[in-house]
Write an enzyme that holds these catalytic residues in place. Structure first.
Site, mmCIF file in Angstrom:
data_model
loop_
_atom_site.group_PDB
_atom_site.id
_atom_site.type_symbol
_atom_site.label_atom_id
_atom_site.label_comp_id
_atom_site.label_asym_id
_atom_site.label_seq_id
_atom_site.Cartn_x
_atom_site.Cartn_y
_atom_site.Cartn_z
ATOM 1 N N CYS A 2 0.832 -1.200 0.000
ATOM 2 C CA CYS A 2 0.000 0.000 0.000
ATOM 3 C C CYS A 2 0.868 1.251 0.000
ATOM 4 C CB CYS A 2 -0.878 0.016 1.257
ATOM 5 S SG CYS A 2 -1.872 -1.459 1.450
ATOM 6 N N ARG A 27 3.437 1.535 -7.330
ATOM 7 C CA ARG A 27 3.597 0.563 -6.232
ATOM 8 C C ARG A 27 2.626 -0.600 -6.369
ATOM 9 N NH1 ARG A 27 5.907 3.089 -1.555
ATOM 10 N NH2 ARG A 27 4.649 1.820 -0.169
ATOM 11 N N TRP A 73 -3.213 -2.266 -1.613
ATOM 12 C CA TRP A 73 -2.928 -3.536 -2.316
ATOM 13 C C TRP A 73 -3.440 -4.601 -1.365
ATOM 14 C CZ3 TRP A 73 1.706 -7.057 -2.167
ATOM 15 C CH2 TRP A 73 1.770 -7.864 -3.304
ATOM 16 N N ASN A 99 -0.062 1.408 5.851
ATOM 17 C CA ASN A 99 0.672 0.457 5.006
ATOM 18 C C ASN A 99 1.351 -0.513 5.964
ATOM 19 O OD1 ASN A 99 2.058 -0.923 2.993
ATOM 20 N ND2 ASN A 99 3.833 0.446 3.134
ATOM 21 N N GLY A 100 1.144 -1.810 5.757
ATOM 22 C CA GLY A 100 1.763 -2.824 6.622
ATOM 23 C C GLY A 100 0.719 -3.828 7.055
ATOM 24 N N GLU A 488 16.583 -14.502 -15.157
ATOM 25 C CA GLU A 488 16.086 -13.112 -15.171
ATOM 26 C C GLU A 488 15.209 -12.867 -16.392
ATOM 27 O OE1 GLU A 488 15.815 -10.929 -13.087
ATOM 28 O OE2 GLU A 488 15.492 -9.073 -14.177
ATOM 29 N N GLU A 495 6.465 -11.930 -15.646
ATOM 30 C CA GLU A 495 5.838 -10.930 -14.771
ATOM 31 C C GLU A 495 5.168 -9.796 -15.553
ATOM 32 O OE1 GLU A 495 8.316 -8.570 -12.187
ATOM 33 O OE2 GLU A 495 10.011 -8.771 -13.512
ATOM 34 N N HIS A 511 17.090 -33.683 -17.597
ATOM 35 C CA HIS A 511 16.642 -34.236 -16.303
ATOM 36 C C HIS A 511 15.170 -33.946 -16.053
ATOM 37 C CE1 HIS A 511 20.806 -35.232 -15.420
ATOM 38 N NE2 HIS A 511 21.119 -34.032 -15.896
ATOM 39 N N LYS A 610 5.734 -2.923 -6.575
ATOM 40 C CA LYS A 610 7.123 -2.569 -6.863
ATOM 41 C C LYS A 610 8.043 -3.016 -5.734
ATOM 42 C CE LYS A 610 10.705 -1.037 -8.852
ATOM 43 N NZ LYS A 610 11.270 -1.917 -9.897
#
Ligand code: AGP
Length: 615
Positions: A2, A27, A73, A99-100, A488, A495, A511, A610
């Site tokens: 958030c 974010r 979020w 936020n948290g 990467e 994503e 394998h 982010k």
């Protein structure tokens, strides 16, 4: 994660709150809201989804001089209007943005229910509890919401903060009081600024750049009050602390697109500058400067998440190759589950934001084990940067696109600087090696610029992109120092385009993964060096024999390439230690093009944030 934002003392507060929310979009969020103090009332507006859903609700609001705002979020409860912040107390006398995660929310709900059996919680969130708690404290204190001085509310606020466990960055306003905002931070970033007339507080500097250029980066446990004349910051023990503001690391240009269609493309094209800035004053023909290693480690541990982990894998190859010191690499979230073993290690934490909760937790676990820590970080004012024993700032500048691009280049260069420093100290990396590397490193920005503007490469990228049309699975193969690039490259593609992409070491194919290869499967093979390159070309033949469409990314001097792939993209030749960076930039561009072709929002991919500031 958030984002919170609060303003006081500016007659354009409502407009600036909305501008701040726009700046925090990167974010990641799924609902938003604002609350302003207008005369004696709160005016709150909230909306699910994009900010464009909130804007019409705000456009005719009064300008106000005090307010708070939030991008959510969802963690506790789905993205609904009731769950959107700001949250209010039942008496509508307290509004809070958070936020948290409040980890003792269940106990606090029980405590509130025991005080008032008829209590009604309007949302599924943990954050709403904070408004209830403060409202109760104000009632119990006998304070008059209208007449009491702002400082009289400080003790109520401290009592509430002391009840909270978990992580929080908080901003709180009281009904009818446009003269102050209460704030607190614990394990969630919060910056604060005051220019003598107006005060601002925010989760990150993206939303205050252009409004002010001096900020206070609050420490763990800091809390306090901001009013029109200034601010009072208290530390975790309740002592008033004087802090010197710091110059903002961001410029207005950083927070804006600057003519690019997306932040991701802008940041890909900033990589020549990142190379110059990251190496400036640190690399010379004689020695590595500005890289301090706390002691002579016999073992190193590297921790990071996502792209930072992939950069750590490449750093591991470099450090072992140049210094002969063994390295253990862990995903940061797994590091804590290992038992401390072996000699005292230097733990290197890699993080662009410097706020990733898992990486911060790993750094703290390292300290608990008595291990010194080194951070390779982009945001030099971040929590991780302030918690490690020594730090290398990668100087990539603010990275807004959720998919990390230029930061990877900076993180890898940071790892290289550490590797060369350790190599020099252990007498395994000599001055002539460094001088040869230095010559290539100085040419690298120009090589990247040439590559980014090479029309032939752009054409090849467009052709490669066609292999992914209507495909939902893809593979990236590498070996040795191109294996991290395969990981990467796959991360980037998955994503932002939502294609299921996996990165493998070429040797792993037989394998198991080879079973997944079918007619038309797009497979990106990223060249390696020496003997491992020939093995990788063998992998290319293996997958081609099963119908895969092979795209080989290699350098201009690779004479074997053309007979081993459906499509070959050749990049400038540079030092072996730097070559993977050029390959990676091609993977970044390929993923960006594919994602845009699929109509994806490359700057704000679905479900992602982010910086993951919760574990
Ligand atoms: C990278 O493209 C991702 N957005 C993500 O994996 C990111 O690298 C990871 O969350 C670590 O973030 P940090 O570097 O800020 O710690």
């Amino acid at each position: 994660m958030c984002g919170i934002f609060g303003m006081i003392g500016d007659s354009n507060t409502t407009k600036l709150l909305m501008q701040g929310l726009k700046r925090m979009e990167y974010r990641g969020y799924d609902s938003s809201g604002i609350c302003i103090v207008d005369n004696n009332e709160f005016i709150r507006r909230r909306a699910v989804g994009e900010l464009s859903n909130l804007e019409p609700l705000v456009v005719n609001l009064p300008n106000a001089e005090c307010g708070i705002a939030h991008t959510r979020w969802a963690t506790h409860g789905p993205p609904t209007e009731d769950n959107a912040h700001p949250h209010m107390s039942p008496k509508l006398d307290v509004a809070v943005v958070h936020n948290g995660i409040i980890e003792n929310e269940v106990e606090l709900r029980k405590e509130l229910s025991s005080i008032d059996k008829n209590i009604i919680f309007k949302s599924d969130t943990d954050s709403e509890i904070i408004a209830h708690l403060l409202s109760n404290e104000i009632k119990n204190s006998g304070l008059d919401l209208k007449k009491s001085k702002d400082e009289e509310f400080i003790s109520c606020w401290k009592k509430v903060i002391d009840k909270l466990e978990g992580s929080f960055a908080l901003a709180v306003i009281l009904k009818g009081r446009n003269d102050f905002i209460l704030f607190a931070r614990k394990f969630a970033p919060l910056v604060i600024s005051h220019d003598g007339n107006k005060g601002i507080l925010a989760s990150d500097v993206s939303c205050i750049v252009g409004i002010t250029d001096k900020v206070h980066y609050l420490e763990e446990g800091d809390w306090g009050l901001i009013n029109k004349n200034g601010l009072k910051i208290f530390n975790i023990d309740g002592d008033l602390v004087e802090k010197e503001p710091k110059k903002l690391e961001w410029t207005l240009g950083d927070a804006e697109l600057g003519g690019y269609p997306t932040f991701m493309l802008k940041e890909i094209y900033e990589q020549p500058r990142v190379v110059r800035d990251c190496l400036r004053g640190r690399l010379s023909r004689e020695k590595i400067k500005g890289v301090s290693i706390p002691f002579n480690p016999r073992l190193l541990r590297i921790v990071g998440c996502g792209t930072a982990y992939n950069a750590g894998l490449l750093a591991r190859y470099y450090i072992e190759q140049l210094s002969k010191i063994p390295v253990i690499l862990d995903h940061a979230h797994e590091f804590r589950y290992g038992a401390p073993s072996g000699p005292k290690s230097l733990v290197i934490g890699i993080s662009q934001s410097g706020e990733t909760a898992d990486t911060l937790a790993a750094i703290q676990a390292a300290h608990e084990r008595g291990y010194p820590t080194l951070g390779i970080v982009n945001v030099e004012s971040s929590t991780i940067a302030r918690n490690v024993d020594t730090m290398i700032g990668i100087r990539a500048g603010p990275e807004i696109g959720v998919a990390s691009t230029k930061a990877f280049t900076g993180q890898v260069l940071g790892g290289l600087l550490v590797a060369m420093k350790l190599g020099q100290d252990s007498k395994n990396f000599h001055r002539e090696d460094l001088s040869y590397f230095d010559r290539h490193a100085r040419m690298l920005p120009t090589s990247i610029e040439r590559m980014l503007n090479d029309q032939n490469i752009k054409t090849k990228l467009w052709e490669a992109q066609q292999y992914f049309v209507d495909k939902n699975h893809a593979f990236f193969l590498g070996r040795n120092t191109s294996y991290p690039i395969a990981l990467e490259g796959a991360l980037k593609l998955k994503e932002i385009s939502y294609i299921h992409a996996e990165g493998y070491a070429g040797g792993e194919l037989k394998h198991g993964p080879l079973a997944l290869v079918e007619e038309g499967t797009p497979i990106v093979v990223i060249a390696s060096e020496g003997s491992s390159h020939k093995k990788l070309l063998g992998n290319a033949r293996e997958v081609a024999a099963r119908g895969a469409k092979v795209i080989l990314i290699t350098h201009q001097e690779d004479e074997l390439a053309d007979s081993h792939a459906d499509l070959v993209i050749k990049v400038p030749r540079t030092h072996d230690l730097l070559q993977p960076l050029l390959y990676n930039i091609i993977c970044q561009l390929l993923s960006l093009n594919i994602a845009e072709e699929r109509g994806c929002n490359v700057d704000r991919p679905r479900n992602l944030a982010k910086s993951v500031t919760v574990e």
